[in-house]
Design a protein around this motif. Structure first.
Motif, PDB file in Angstrom:
ATOM      1  N   UNK A 250       0.873  -1.171   0.000  1.00 34.77           N
ATOM      2  CA  UNK A 250       0.000   0.000   0.000  1.00 34.77           C
ATOM      3  C   UNK A 250       0.904   1.213   0.000  1.00 34.77           C
ATOM      4  N   UNK A 251       1.970   1.125  -0.788  1.00 38.00           N
ATOM      5  CA  UNK A 251       3.015   2.140  -0.727  1.00 38.00           C
ATOM      6  C   UNK A 251       2.715   3.328  -1.624  1.00 38.00           C
ATOM      7  N   UNK A 252       2.927   4.526  -1.099  1.00 34.60           N
ATOM      8  CA  UNK A 252       2.949   5.691  -1.986  1.00 34.60           C
ATOM      9  C   UNK A 252       4.203   5.592  -2.859  1.00 34.60           C
ATOM     10  N   UNK A 253       4.217   6.306  -3.955  1.00 34.18           N
ATOM     11  CA  UNK A 253       5.370   6.268  -4.860  1.00 34.18           C
ATOM     12  C   UNK A 253       6.488   7.156  -4.315  1.00 34.18           C
ATOM     13  N   UNK A 254       7.643   6.562  -3.972  1.00 32.73           N
ATOM     14  CA  UNK A 254       8.726   7.363  -3.370  1.00 32.73           C
ATOM     15  C   UNK A 254       9.305   8.401  -4.320  1.00 32.73           C
ATOM     16  N   UNK A 255       9.063   8.228  -5.641  1.00 31.76           N
ATOM     17  CA  UNK A 255       9.518   9.253  -6.593  1.00 31.76           C
ATOM     18  C   UNK A 255       8.814  10.581  -6.330  1.00 31.76           C
TER      19      UNK A 255
ATOM     20  N   UNK B 276       8.065  11.760  -3.270  1.00 31.10           N
ATOM     21  CA  UNK B 276       8.413  12.366  -1.978  1.00 31.10           C
ATOM     22  C   UNK B 276       9.155  13.681  -2.209  1.00 31.10           C
TER      23      UNK B 276
ATOM     24  N   UNK C 101      11.778  15.299  -1.404  1.00 33.39           N
ATOM     25  CA  UNK C 101      13.034  15.117  -0.673  1.00 33.39           C
ATOM     26  C   UNK C 101      13.818  16.422  -0.516  1.00 33.39           C
TER      27      UNK C 101
ATOM     28  N   UNK D 142       1.099   9.636   6.218  1.00 35.14           N
ATOM     29  CA  UNK D 142       1.805   8.623   5.428  1.00 35.14           C
ATOM     30  C   UNK D 142       1.478   8.691   3.946  1.00 35.14           C
ATOM     31  N   UNK D 143       0.269   9.065   3.595  1.00 29.57           N
ATOM     32  CA  UNK D 143      -0.123   9.043   2.193  1.00 29.57           C
ATOM     33  C   UNK D 143       0.032  10.406   1.509  1.00 29.57           C
TER      34      UNK D 143
ATOM     35  N   UNK E 195       4.932  11.500   3.802  1.00 34.44           N
ATOM     36  CA  UNK E 195       5.803  10.318   3.725  1.00 34.44           C
ATOM     37  C   UNK E 195       5.503   9.356   4.869  1.00 34.44           C
ATOM     38  N   UNK E 196       5.466   8.074   4.584  1.00 34.59           N
ATOM     39  CA  UNK E 196       5.217   7.097   5.661  1.00 34.59           C
ATOM     40  C   UNK E 196       6.388   6.945   6.629  1.00 34.59           C
ATOM     41  N   UNK E 197       7.621   7.213   6.130  1.00 33.04           N
ATOM     42  CA  UNK E 197       8.815   6.947   6.936  1.00 33.04           C
ATOM     43  C   UNK E 197       8.881   7.737   8.235  1.00 33.04           C
ATOM     44  N   UNK E 198       8.125   8.841   8.307  1.00 34.67           N
ATOM     45  CA  UNK E 198       8.096   9.629   9.531  1.00 34.67           C
ATOM     46  C   UNK E 198       7.282   8.977  10.644  1.00 34.67           C
TER      47      UNK E 198
ATOM     48  N   UNK F 299       2.064   2.651  -6.719  1.00 36.81           N
ATOM     49  CA  UNK F 299       3.525   2.582  -6.748  1.00 36.81           C
ATOM     50  C   UNK F 299       4.052   1.882  -8.009  1.00 36.81           C
TER      51      UNK F 299
END
Lengths: 404, 404
Positions: free
Chosen positions: B42-47, B49, B51, B245-246, B249-252, B382
Motif C-alpha cells: 500500500x506504498x505511496x510512490x517514493x519518486x 516524496x 526530498x 503517510x499518504x 511520507x510514511x517513513x516519519x 507505486x
C-alpha cells in the motif's frame, strides 16, 4: 467538539479504570517555568546533543537514501542498524547477539508495552524491584496484572526474598528489573547479586521471562560495566531493553530489544499490530551517525559531565540536608534516591519546594503496591553544578521545616 | 542466543494465540525483487516524496529548534502541529476541532492499537465493514474481541444490516469504518449512506464509539470530498484517525486522532504508557513543512498521478481480464478490489502470478470471520502506467488459467 448534554458514555474497557492522570504530573506542570530548578524529569542535558553532527547526517541520509528513508519499512528495523546495535551490545554488555536478535522499538517504553501484550493476561503476576520504574508500572498496568515487589537494597534484589516470592506467587509471567543505575534509585546490582538472581530464577522452576531494562548502563561514572543478565542467560529467558534516548537524543524515539530469535519474532508480530514500524528516517540517521562518529567519545563526555553533577548533588546534600536522611550515591545514570524520616510526606515537601522554585518527584508512585510516601527521586543530569547547589540548599531548608 | 535444549517455554498471554506470521506475507517477501511488478503493498510512490524540501526543512528545524526537537516532549504532541492539523481537518473534513482535540500518534496504526486498549475487554464486539483493513483486524485482535462483519456494497455499509447487527450483538464497543476509498476495496460511502449510518447508530441505543479511519480521504481523483462522519457527530462518539503517510511520507510514522477533548485525554494516557510520545523531531519537521510549503499543491500532484494510474489499471482490467470478474472503480485512494468467480482461489492465483513476476494481496485475510478466498486487492499507486498495463496483462492470463 462534544455536545455535553447529548454525549454518549464511552464504553471503556476495564483496564481504563487503572489509567489515571497523575496528580504529581499536574503539580510538575508548573515546574516547566524556566526559572524553576528541576530535579524532577529524567531529561538528558540538551546542551550536550550533537546538533551539528546530526545536521550533517540528516543531509547525508536524504542525499544517499532519501526514498528508502521516507518510505514504509520492515517491522524488525533497518538491518545495518540492528547489526551495529548487536555489535555494541556484545562488546559492552557481553551478549552474543546478531541482527536477528534485535527489534527496533519506538523508544524502550514500547519494549515494555509489547512485553505486557505478549505475556500478561488479566491477573497474572509481575515481579519487580521495590521501588521500580514508573513507566513500566504504567505500561504493564494496561494488561491488568498483579505486582509483587521484592525487597531491593544497595547491592540489588534480595535473592532470598525473590526465592520466597517465586515459591509463593502463582502465574509469575514477567520478572522486571533494572540492574544498572536503576530508575528511580540509581542503584546498581553487584556481580554476586546478578549471579544469585539468575540462579534463583533458574532453580525456582518458573518459566517467567526476565526483562532487563537498561536505559543508562553506558553512563557509568566510575568502575567497570558489570555483565548484563542477558550475558548470563542460557535459556533464552532474558529480554534486554536498550535505548538511544540517553546516549544520543530522546527526540528520535528509538530503542531496541534483544531477545532469543524465536521470541523476537513474537515481539515483531506484536509491534506490527501496534505501529507497523519505528520511523525509517530516524533509524537511518542513527545508523549513519553511529558509523560516522565516535560514540565512545561522545559517551565519555556525557559520563564526565553527569558524573560531576552527581558529585555536586551528593556534596550539596551532605552539606545542606538535615541529619537522618538516607540517600544513594549512584555509580552512573541520572538519578539518586532520598529517604526522608518516616512520617515526612514527600508530596507535601514538593508543594512547598515548588513554591521555593525547586521541583523533584515524590517516590510513592514508584511502588506499585503503594506506601513509602517519605521518599523522593532527584535527577541531576539536566542542571548545572551551580543550580544543583542552589536547588539542594533550598530543598534542604524545606525538608528541615517538614522534619520539625 | 538461545540454547534450544535448555530453553524455557515462554509463558505467553492467551492473546498471542491469535498472533500468527501471515502466510501471505511470507509469499510476498519474494516480491521484493526489483523486477517484480507489485500490486501488493500500500506504498505511496517514493519518486513523489518532496526530498529536497524535506532537506531544507530538516536544516531549519535543527537550526531554530535543535534542542527542543531532540528532547523528550509531551505525549499530546507539538502544539503548533496540532493547531495546523485541526485547521486542515475543519477545512477539508468539516470537523470543529481545536488543538485540544488532537493527539499525535506513531502512525495511524497506533490510533487503532490505542482504541483496542481503551475499549476492548476480552469477548467484546467490534463491528466492521466486510471486508475491512487488515491492520485494524491485527491491532484489535490483541485485545481478543469478537468481530461482526456488516454487509457493505458500493455505496457503503448497509444500514439495515447494521441496524440488525446492533440489535442482535451484545457488548458492541467499537464500530470501525473507512468511509473514504476503503482499504481494501477502494469504495466510498455516499452522503446518504453516511447519514443513514449515523442515524442507525444513534437510534440503536448503543454507546459504542465509531472509529472513522481516514488514511486516504484527501487523495480524491474526481468529485468533491464528502462530509466526514466526525463532522456529523453531535455526541462525541466519533474518533477520526488521520495520517501523513499518504499525503507526505510514511517513513516519519506520524498520524493523529481527533476526538472529543475528554476522550482524547484517555487516549493520551494510553499512549503515554505505550511509547511516551511520537518523535519530537519528526513532528517539528512536518509542522514546519506544512507552514512553508503549499500542501494543497503537493496533494493535487499526487491526485493527478495516482488518478492516472487508477485509469491505467481499470483500463487494463477491461481489456485483459476474462469476462465474469467484478471490480471496483475507486474515486480515490490506492486500491481496487477484484472478485473472481466463486471457487477460484486467489491464493493459488498469487502463487502462479508471482512466478510470472506479478504480486498482489489475496482478499481472504481482510475478512475477520474468514471466507471470500476468491477476492484480491490491487494497489496502483507505486507502479508506472506502463508497468500497470504489463502486470495486469500477465495477471489476466494467470486468472484465465485458473478459471478454466
Amino acid at each position: 467538539m462534544r455536545q455535553i448534554d447529548k454525549g454518549v458514555r464511552w464504553p471503556f474497557a476495564d483496564r481504563v479504570e487503572g489509567m489515571k492522570a497523575s496528580e504529581i504530573r499536574e503539580i510538575l506542570k508548573v515546574t516547566e517555568r524556566p526559572d524553576m530548578i528541576s530535579f524532577a524529569g529524567g531529561l538528558p542535558d540538551p546542551e550536550l546533543f550533537p546538533i551539528g553532527r546530526i545536521g550533517e547526517i540528516s543531509r547525508l541520509v536524504l542525499e544517499r537514501f532519501g526514498k528508502e528513508a521516507l518510505q514504509y519499512s520492515t517491522t524488525e528495523g533497518y538491518a545495518p542498524l540492528r547489526r551495529t546495535i548487536a555489535g555494541r551490545m556484545n562488546r559492552v554488555f557481553g551478549t552474543r547477539a546478531g541482527e536477528s536478535n534485535i527489534l527496533l522499538t519506538s523508544g524502550s517504553q514500547q519494549g515494555l508495552d509489547l512485553t505486557g501484550k505478549l505475556f500478561l493476561d488479566k491477573g497474572d503476576t509481575v515481579v519487580c524491584e521495590s521501588p521500580t520504574y514508573l513507566g513500566a508500572i504504567q505500561a504493564f498496568k494496561a494488561y491488568e496484572p498483579r505486582f509483587v515487589e521484592v525487597v531491593t537494597d544497595d547491592d540489588g534484589m534480595d535473592p532470598e526474598a525473590l526465592r520466597k516470592a517465586l515459591a509463593r506467587e502463582p502465574n509469575v509471567k514477567v520478572i522486571y528489573v533494572i540492574p544498572d543505575f536503576q530508575n528511580p534509585t540509581g542503584r546498581t546490582w553487584t556481580l554476586e547479586r546478578r549471579k544469585q538472581f539468575m540462579d534463583v530464577v533458574r532453580s525456582s522452576g518458573t518459566n517467567a521471562v526476565i526483562i532487563e531494562d537498561n536505559a543508562y548502563g553506558e553512563l557509568r561514572f566510575e568502575g567497570e560495566i558489570l555483565p548484563s543478565l542477558a550475558s548470563m542467560d542460557e535459556e533464552g529467558r532474558v529480554v534486554f531493553l536498550g535505548t538511544f534516548s540517553k546516549t544520543f537524543c530522546p527526540g528520535y524515539r528509538v530503542g531496541w530489544i534483544v531477545a532469543d530469535e524465536a521470541l523476537r519474532e513474537k515481539y515483531v508480530l506484536a509491534k506490527q499490530a501496534a505501529d507497523l514500524h519505528t520511523s525509517s528516517i530516524n533509524q537511518r540517521e542513527i545508523s549513519l551517525y553511529l558509523e560516522h562518529y565516535d560514540t565512545d567519545e561522545h559517551i565519555a563526555m556525557l559520563r564526565s559531565v553527569y558524573g560531576k553533577r552527581r558529585d555536586a548533588m551528593v556534596g550539596a546534600i551532605a552539606e545542606r540536608f538535615p541529619e537522618g536522611i538516607r540517600h544513594t550515591t549512584p555509580q552512573g545514570g541520572l538519578f539518586l534516591w532520598v529517604e526522608l524520616p518516616a512520617g515526612v510526606d514527600a508530596k507535601k515537601v514538593l508543594l512547598d519546594s515548588v513554591g521555593q522554585g525547586v521541583a523533584f518527584v515524590p517516590g510513592g508512585p514508584f511502588f506499585p503496591c503503594g506506601g513509602h510516601q517519605n521518599t523522593m527521586r532527584l535527577n541531576y543530569s539536566n542542571c548545572s553544578e551551580e543550580r544543583i547547589a542552589e536547588g539542594i540548599a533550598k530543598l534542604g531548608s524545606v525538608i528541615k521545616l517538614h522534619m520539625r
